[in-house]
Design a protein around this motif. Structure first.
Motif, PDB file in Angstrom:
ATOM      1  N   GLY A   1      -0.266  37.411   6.511  1.00  0.00           N
ATOM      2  CA  GLY A   1      -0.752  37.669   7.862  1.00  0.00           C
ATOM      3  C   GLY A   1      -0.254  38.968   8.460  1.00  0.00           C
ATOM      4  O   GLY A   1      -0.821  39.465   9.421  1.00  0.00           O
TER       5      GLY A   1
ATOM      6  N   HIS B   1      -2.580  44.782  13.857  1.00  0.00           N
ATOM      7  CA  HIS B   1      -2.401  45.203  12.470  1.00  0.00           C
ATOM      8  C   HIS B   1      -1.838  46.618  12.388  1.00  0.00           C
ATOM      9  O   HIS B   1      -2.272  47.517  13.106  1.00  0.00           O
ATOM     10  CB  HIS B   1      -3.738  45.159  11.726  1.00  0.00           C
ATOM     11  CG  HIS B   1      -4.337  43.796  11.659  1.00  0.00           C
ATOM     12  ND1 HIS B   1      -5.546  43.539  11.049  1.00  0.00           N
ATOM     13  CD2 HIS B   1      -3.903  42.596  12.131  1.00  0.00           C
ATOM     14  CE1 HIS B   1      -5.826  42.261  11.136  1.00  0.00           C
ATOM     15  NE2 HIS B   1      -4.846  41.656  11.797  1.00  0.00           N
TER      16      HIS B   1
ATOM     17  N   HIS C   1      -6.749  42.585   6.336  1.00  0.00           N
ATOM     18  CA  HIS C   1      -5.880  41.590   5.706  1.00  0.00           C
ATOM     19  C   HIS C   1      -6.100  41.490   4.200  1.00  0.00           C
ATOM     20  O   HIS C   1      -5.171  41.680   3.406  1.00  0.00           O
ATOM     21  CB  HIS C   1      -6.114  40.206   6.324  1.00  0.00           C
ATOM     22  CG  HIS C   1      -5.442  40.002   7.623  1.00  0.00           C
ATOM     23  ND1 HIS C   1      -4.071  39.991   7.772  1.00  0.00           N
ATOM     24  CD2 HIS C   1      -5.953  39.791   8.864  1.00  0.00           C
ATOM     25  CE1 HIS C   1      -3.765  39.787   9.051  1.00  0.00           C
ATOM     26  NE2 HIS C   1      -4.891  39.662   9.725  1.00  0.00           N
TER      27      HIS C   1
ATOM     28  N   HIS D   1      -1.387  37.959  16.710  1.00  0.00           N
ATOM     29  CA  HIS D   1      -2.014  38.771  17.755  1.00  0.00           C
ATOM     30  C   HIS D   1      -1.664  38.221  19.136  1.00  0.00           C
ATOM     31  O   HIS D   1      -1.688  38.953  20.122  1.00  0.00           O
ATOM     32  CB  HIS D   1      -3.534  38.781  17.591  1.00  0.00           C
ATOM     33  CG  HIS D   1      -4.004  39.524  16.387  1.00  0.00           C
ATOM     34  ND1 HIS D   1      -4.122  40.891  16.358  1.00  0.00           N
ATOM     35  CD2 HIS D   1      -4.383  39.084  15.168  1.00  0.00           C
ATOM     36  CE1 HIS D   1      -4.564  41.272  15.165  1.00  0.00           C
ATOM     37  NE2 HIS D   1      -4.723  40.186  14.424  1.00  0.00           N
TER      38      HIS D   1
ATOM     39  N   ARG E   1       3.160  45.754  11.786  1.00  0.00           N
ATOM     40  CA  ARG E   1       2.310  45.607  12.969  1.00  0.00           C
ATOM     41  C   ARG E   1       2.629  46.696  13.995  1.00  0.00           C
ATOM     42  O   ARG E   1       3.569  47.473  13.822  1.00  0.00           O
ATOM     43  CB  ARG E   1       2.484  44.209  13.566  1.00  0.00           C
ATOM     44  CG  ARG E   1       2.179  43.098  12.548  1.00  0.00           C
ATOM     45  CD  ARG E   1       2.164  41.727  13.162  1.00  0.00           C
ATOM     46  NE  ARG E   1       0.948  41.460  13.912  1.00  0.00           N
ATOM     47  CZ  ARG E   1      -0.181  40.969  13.371  1.00  0.00           C
ATOM     48  NH1 ARG E   1      -0.248  40.724  12.061  1.00  0.00           N
ATOM     49  NH2 ARG E   1      -1.229  40.727  14.123  1.00  0.00           N
TER      50      ARG E   1
ATOM     51  N   ASP F   1       0.090  36.335  11.360  1.00  0.00           N
ATOM     52  CA  ASP F   1      -0.916  37.158  12.037  1.00  0.00           C
ATOM     53  C   ASP F   1      -0.874  36.888  13.536  1.00  0.00           C
ATOM     54  O   ASP F   1      -1.800  36.321  14.131  1.00  0.00           O
ATOM     55  CB  ASP F   1      -2.303  36.847  11.471  1.00  0.00           C
ATOM     56  CG  ASP F   1      -3.351  37.863  11.905  1.00  0.00           C
ATOM     57  OD1 ASP F   1      -2.966  38.985  12.291  1.00  0.00           O
ATOM     58  OD2 ASP F   1      -4.549  37.534  11.857  1.00  0.00           O
TER      59      ASP F   1
END
Length: 478
Positions: free
Chosen positions: A60, A391, A171, A336, A380, A334
């Motif tokens: 992720g 990302h 990804h 966000h 990130r 991941d």
């Protein structure tokens, strides 16, 4: 001159070679194939007893900025301001007072960028203690690169003169690029390419590369195919050992679906992996039957995977191996949104599982012979998106083992900024160390000779550091 074409050529050769192998081999030939040792590599140092690499993939894209955090006041203030302050004020910065016990003080004098001090995340006290012990080292700002590239060169968008990995920030593509050097669709990973070279060192080369994660190109080689295991050990399909829905015909049909090739190289590859795992599950179970570890791994998927890896390493004599490469993985990175809270919990599970794994290696007596290391899709953004981060590209990673030159940092600490020349916008790090250098250093330690390193790390000729120095020779052991 950049060696851009070499990776593609190696991948093409791997595809051609594997296609021809799969066309002539049935599932039943797997064990004999393993005993024969397919590797035709001429240069591999198999002295020094058993050695293994364990890749811990953080699926992720791990938020490196909240994993290794600036602690000195000037850099902490920059970090906190860019991340929007503390969660109570709507930001995603870790409170500085929570970091006081986690500051990583190098065992040897070392000066980082802007006199930076770095602290490990508050939920990783065990790995902090391993740093202090000298068996854990952070590698700073590492990521996929074809050749060194500056911010100005990156901004020029001249892909011919200044190549960069394809499909950055994606990804699937960057997971594949980290694991193989090429975007999604690659058929050869650098762990598998190490396996190609190492397989001839093993009496039974079938167990050279073992995948506990269930997926990933990392362990696929030209000649090496990963042997799949579950977090509980051998993969078994209960329906194949009894009548499915009361019908032997149904069980036979399921076996055919799982193990029959399709005429396509990837379908055949999948079928062979299933056939090998099913056919030799009893062999794995027998090898593990007498293995008992006192180390408490706790709960969680990563801990379970690493426990199984530790058991297999303890059973290395029964498996007939002296060189192995493993892949384990854990997801959820991941972030966000909801970074605060979620991320700390994920890092806590990594901390607990990796520390237990190191304890188990001490228990087995091979702590100096086994090296675990982290990898991830990408780093990130340092900049907050409000409740998380987006990302990026480069990131920080950790290497753990008795053969690690730990207690100090490797690589170059990035500037705490969103517009400095060592990043490409919003604090996305422009890697200062390449994955090729990372993989080459690990491969050399495992026994790959200098002349064969380009087979593992195809872009290594474009970089100055085929050995980053974070590994030392292991003490010979059984």
């Amino acid at each position: 001159m950049f060696h851009i074409g070499k990776s593609n050529e190696i991948t093409r050769r791997a595809f051609m070679h594997r296609s021809s192998q799969l066309a002539v081999m049935g599932a039943a030939s797997g064990y004999a194939m393993g005993l024969a040792g397919l590797s035709d590599a001429a240069a591999f140092d198999s002295s020094g007893g058993y050695k293994a690499l364990v890749c811990v993939f953080l699926l992720g894209g791990n938020d490196h900025a909240n994993t290794l955090i600036p602690f000195d006041v000037p850099n902490y203030n920059r970090y906190s301001n860019i991340r929007g302050g503390l969660p109570a004020n709507g930001g995603i910065a870790i409170a500085r007072d929570a970091l006081a016990g986690q500051v990583l003080n190098p065992l040897q004098e070392q000066t980082l960028t802007d006199d930076m001090q770095l602290a490990l995340a508050p939920t990783m006290p065990r790995l902090k203690a391993r740093f202090d012990q000298g068996v854990m080292a952070p590698l700073l700002n590492v990521g996929p690169l074809i050749a060194p590239i500056t911010r100005q060169q990156f901004d020029s968008e001249d892909l011919v003169s200044f190549p960069r990995p394809a499909n950055l920030f994606s990804h699937n593509d960057q997971q594949s690029t980290w694991q193989s050097g090429s975007p999604e669709g690659s058929v050869s990973g650098w762990g598998g390419r190490i396996g190609d070279l190492a397989a001839s060192s093993n009496t039974n080369s079938m167990f050279t590369a073992i995948n506990a994660s269930g997926s990933g190109v990392f362990l696929s080689g030209d000649q090496t195919q990963p042997y799949g295991i579950s977090s509980n050990g051998a993969i078994t399909v209960r329906a194949l050992n009894r009548r499915l829905y009361g019908s032997q015909a149904a069980s036979d049909a399921l076996r055919t679906l799982l193990t029959a090739g399709t005429g396509h190289v990837f379908g055949n590859d999948y079928a062979m992996a299933n056939a090998r795992s099913i056919q030799f599950s009893g062999f794995i179970s027998d090898a593990l039957e007498n293995v008992s570890l006192n180390t408490d791994f706790g709960d969680g998927s990563l801990a379970s995977q690493l426990k199984t890896v530790a058991q297999l390493i303890a059973a290395r004599g029964s498996l007939g191996v002296t060189r192995q490469v493993f892949l384990v993985a854990t997801g959820g990175f991941d972030n966000h949104d909801g970074l605060i809270g979620t991320h700390e919990g994920l890092l806590a599970s990594v901390d607990t599982a990796l520390d237990a794994f190191y304890q188990a290696m001490e228990e087995v007596g091979v702590a100096d012979q086994v090296t675990a290391f982290t990898a991830s899709d990408f780093g990130r953004t340092l900049a907050s998106n409000g409740d998380g981060s987006d990302h990026g590209w480069g990131g920080h990673h950790l290497v753990l083992g008795g053969a690690v030159n730990g207690g100090q940092f490797y690589g170059t600490a990035p500037t705490i900024s969103i517009d400095a020349d060592d990043q490409v916008g919003r604090g996305r790090l422009l890697p200062s160390t390449s994955v090729d250098e990372y993989s080459a250093t690990l491969a050399k330690w495992l026994g790959v000779e200098a002349s064969e390193i380009p087979l593992v790390s195809p872009n290594i000729g474009n970089f100055n550091s085929p050995d980053l120095g974070f590994m030392r020779e292991a003490v010979p052991a059984g």
